[in-house]
Design a protein around this motif. Structure first.
Motif, PDB file in Angstrom:
ATOM      1  N   GLY A   1     102.789  19.715  17.498  1.00  0.00           N
ATOM      2  CA  GLY A   1     103.783  20.119  18.464  1.00  0.00           C
ATOM      3  C   GLY A   1     104.203  19.031  19.417  1.00  0.00           C
ATOM      4  O   GLY A   1     105.208  19.184  20.129  1.00  0.00           O
ATOM      5  N   ARG A   2     103.463  17.924  19.464  1.00  0.00           N
ATOM      6  CA  ARG A   2     103.777  16.811  20.348  1.00  0.00           C
ATOM      7  C   ARG A   2     104.177  15.548  19.597  1.00  0.00           C
ATOM      8  O   ARG A   2     105.016  14.790  20.073  1.00  0.00           O
ATOM      9  N   PHE A   3     103.570  15.324  18.434  1.00  0.00           N
ATOM     10  CA  PHE A   3     103.840  14.131  17.638  1.00  0.00           C
ATOM     11  C   PHE A   3     104.675  14.502  16.420  1.00  0.00           C
ATOM     12  O   PHE A   3     104.525  15.593  15.856  1.00  0.00           O
ATOM     13  N   THR A   4     105.533  13.583  15.994  1.00  0.00           N
ATOM     14  CA  THR A   4     106.330  13.765  14.800  1.00  0.00           C
ATOM     15  C   THR A   4     106.271  12.495  13.959  1.00  0.00           C
ATOM     16  O   THR A   4     106.549  11.406  14.461  1.00  0.00           O
ATOM     17  N   ILE A   5     105.917  12.648  12.681  1.00  0.00           N
ATOM     18  CA  ILE A   5     105.888  11.513  11.769  1.00  0.00           C
ATOM     19  C   ILE A   5     107.142  11.551  10.899  1.00  0.00           C
ATOM     20  O   ILE A   5     107.598  12.625  10.491  1.00  0.00           O
ATOM     21  N   SER A   6     107.699  10.393  10.624  1.00  0.00           N
ATOM     22  CA  SER A   6     108.868  10.293   9.770  1.00  0.00           C
ATOM     23  C   SER A   6     108.828   8.968   9.031  1.00  0.00           C
ATOM     24  O   SER A   6     108.027   8.090   9.358  1.00  0.00           O
ATOM     25  N   ARG A   7     109.687   8.836   8.026  1.00  0.00           N
ATOM     26  CA  ARG A   7     109.729   7.583   7.286  1.00  0.00           C
ATOM     27  C   ARG A   7     111.141   7.252   6.866  1.00  0.00           C
ATOM     28  O   ARG A   7     111.979   8.135   6.704  1.00  0.00           O
ATOM     29  N   ASP A   8     111.392   5.971   6.714  1.00  0.00           N
ATOM     30  CA  ASP A   8     112.643   5.444   6.212  1.00  0.00           C
ATOM     31  C   ASP A   8     112.299   4.699   4.933  1.00  0.00           C
ATOM     32  O   ASP A   8     111.777   3.581   4.980  1.00  0.00           O
ATOM     33  N   ASN A   9     112.585   5.310   3.790  1.00  0.00           N
ATOM     34  CA  ASN A   9     112.200   4.716   2.517  1.00  0.00           C
ATOM     35  C   ASN A   9     112.897   3.383   2.262  1.00  0.00           C
ATOM     36  O   ASN A   9     112.304   2.469   1.680  1.00  0.00           O
ATOM     37  N   ALA A  10     114.141   3.264   2.688  1.00  0.00           N
ATOM     38  CA  ALA A  10     114.883   2.032   2.471  1.00  0.00           C
ATOM     39  C   ALA A  10     114.260   0.863   3.222  1.00  0.00           C
ATOM     40  O   ALA A  10     114.334  -0.276   2.772  1.00  0.00           O
ATOM     41  N   LYS A  11     113.656   1.140   4.365  1.00  0.00           N
ATOM     42  CA  LYS A  11     113.048   0.097   5.183  1.00  0.00           C
ATOM     43  C   LYS A  11     111.543  -0.017   4.994  1.00  0.00           C
ATOM     44  O   LYS A  11     110.914  -0.893   5.583  1.00  0.00           O
ATOM     45  N   ASN A  12     110.969   0.875   4.167  1.00  0.00           N
ATOM     46  CA  ASN A  12     109.512   0.920   4.011  1.00  0.00           C
ATOM     47  C   ASN A  12     108.818   0.980   5.368  1.00  0.00           C
ATOM     48  O   ASN A  12     107.843   0.265   5.627  1.00  0.00           O
ATOM     49  N   THR A  13     109.332   1.837   6.223  1.00  0.00           N
ATOM     50  CA  THR A  13     108.826   1.943   7.584  1.00  0.00           C
ATOM     51  C   THR A  13     108.485   3.392   7.897  1.00  0.00           C
ATOM     52  O   THR A  13     109.245   4.305   7.558  1.00  0.00           O
ATOM     53  N   VAL A  14     107.344   3.587   8.537  1.00  0.00           N
ATOM     54  CA  VAL A  14     106.900   4.898   8.986  1.00  0.00           C
ATOM     55  C   VAL A  14     106.868   4.892  10.506  1.00  0.00           C
ATOM     56  O   VAL A  14     106.469   3.902  11.126  1.00  0.00           O
ATOM     57  N   TYR A  15     107.269   6.007  11.104  1.00  0.00           N
ATOM     58  CA  TYR A  15     107.338   6.120  12.546  1.00  0.00           C
ATOM     59  C   TYR A  15     106.440   7.253  13.027  1.00  0.00           C
ATOM     60  O   TYR A  15     106.218   8.241  12.326  1.00  0.00           O
ATOM     61  N   LEU A  16     105.948   7.105  14.226  1.00  0.00           N
ATOM     62  CA  LEU A  16     105.224   8.173  14.891  1.00  0.00           C
ATOM     63  C   LEU A  16     105.821   8.345  16.275  1.00  0.00           C
ATOM     64  O   LEU A  16     105.606   7.508  17.156  1.00  0.00           O
ATOM     65  N   GLN A  17     106.587   9.408  16.447  1.00  0.00           N
ATOM     66  CA  GLN A  17     107.148   9.741  17.748  1.00  0.00           C
ATOM     67  C   GLN A  17     106.123  10.560  18.512  1.00  0.00           C
ATOM     68  O   GLN A  17     105.715  11.629  18.055  1.00  0.00           O
ATOM     69  N   MET A  18     105.713  10.067  19.655  1.00  0.00           N
ATOM     70  CA  MET A  18     104.676  10.702  20.447  1.00  0.00           C
ATOM     71  C   MET A  18     105.277  11.163  21.770  1.00  0.00           C
ATOM     72  O   MET A  18     105.704  10.343  22.581  1.00  0.00           O
ATOM     73  N   ASN A  19     105.314  12.466  21.963  1.00  0.00           N
ATOM     74  CA  ASN A  19     105.852  13.054  23.180  1.00  0.00           C
ATOM     75  C   ASN A  19     104.745  13.775  23.943  1.00  0.00           C
ATOM     76  O   ASN A  19     103.690  14.074  23.399  1.00  0.00           O
ATOM     77  N   SER A  20     105.021  14.076  25.197  1.00  0.00           N
ATOM     78  CA  SER A  20     104.072  14.794  26.049  1.00  0.00           C
ATOM     79  C   SER A  20     102.687  14.174  25.979  1.00  0.00           C
ATOM     80  O   SER A  20     101.677  14.861  25.805  1.00  0.00           O
TER      81      SER A  20
END
Length: 119
Positions: A66-85
């Protein structure tokens, strides 16, 4: 060779947000699972989020759901972790990790990026 490089860590006050990035290189990760783990001082390492490259199916630990969101961009071979609250208990070194294709074991690890949350 496979390399995972994290960035985006820093100091933030409680309730704030940070976005971590993991740049992956060395091979295709299309059939792999990418994850974020953290290790706080004096505590064991724990996985907080993971995602499949192929279908985007996510996993979150209860501590961050509920606070963190993981996502990826396959074209960039990059994974993100959005950390809120963010909470002081989120303070840790955050590591990016990847499995081999079709495997569950995380065999590849980045060097980590420090996240510090002040109260």
């Amino acid at each position: 060779q496979v390399q995972l490089v994290e960035s985006g860590g820093g100091l933030v006050q409680a309730g704030g947000s940070l976005r971590l990035s993991c740049a992956a290189s060395g091979r295709t990760f299309a059939s792999s699972r990418m994850g974020w783990a953290r290790q706080a001082l004096g505590k064991e390492r724990e996985f907080v989020a993971a995602i499949n490259w192929n279908d985007g199916d996510p996993y979150y630990a209860d501590s961050v759901k509920g606070r963190f969101t993981i996502s990826r961009d396959n074209a960039k071979n990059t994974v993100y972790l959005q950390m809120n609250s963010l909470k002081p208990d989120d303070t840790a070194v955050y590591y990016c990790a990847a499995t081999r294709p079709q495997q569950l074991r995380y065999d590849y690890w980045g060097q980590g990026t420090q996240v510090t949350v002040s109260s």
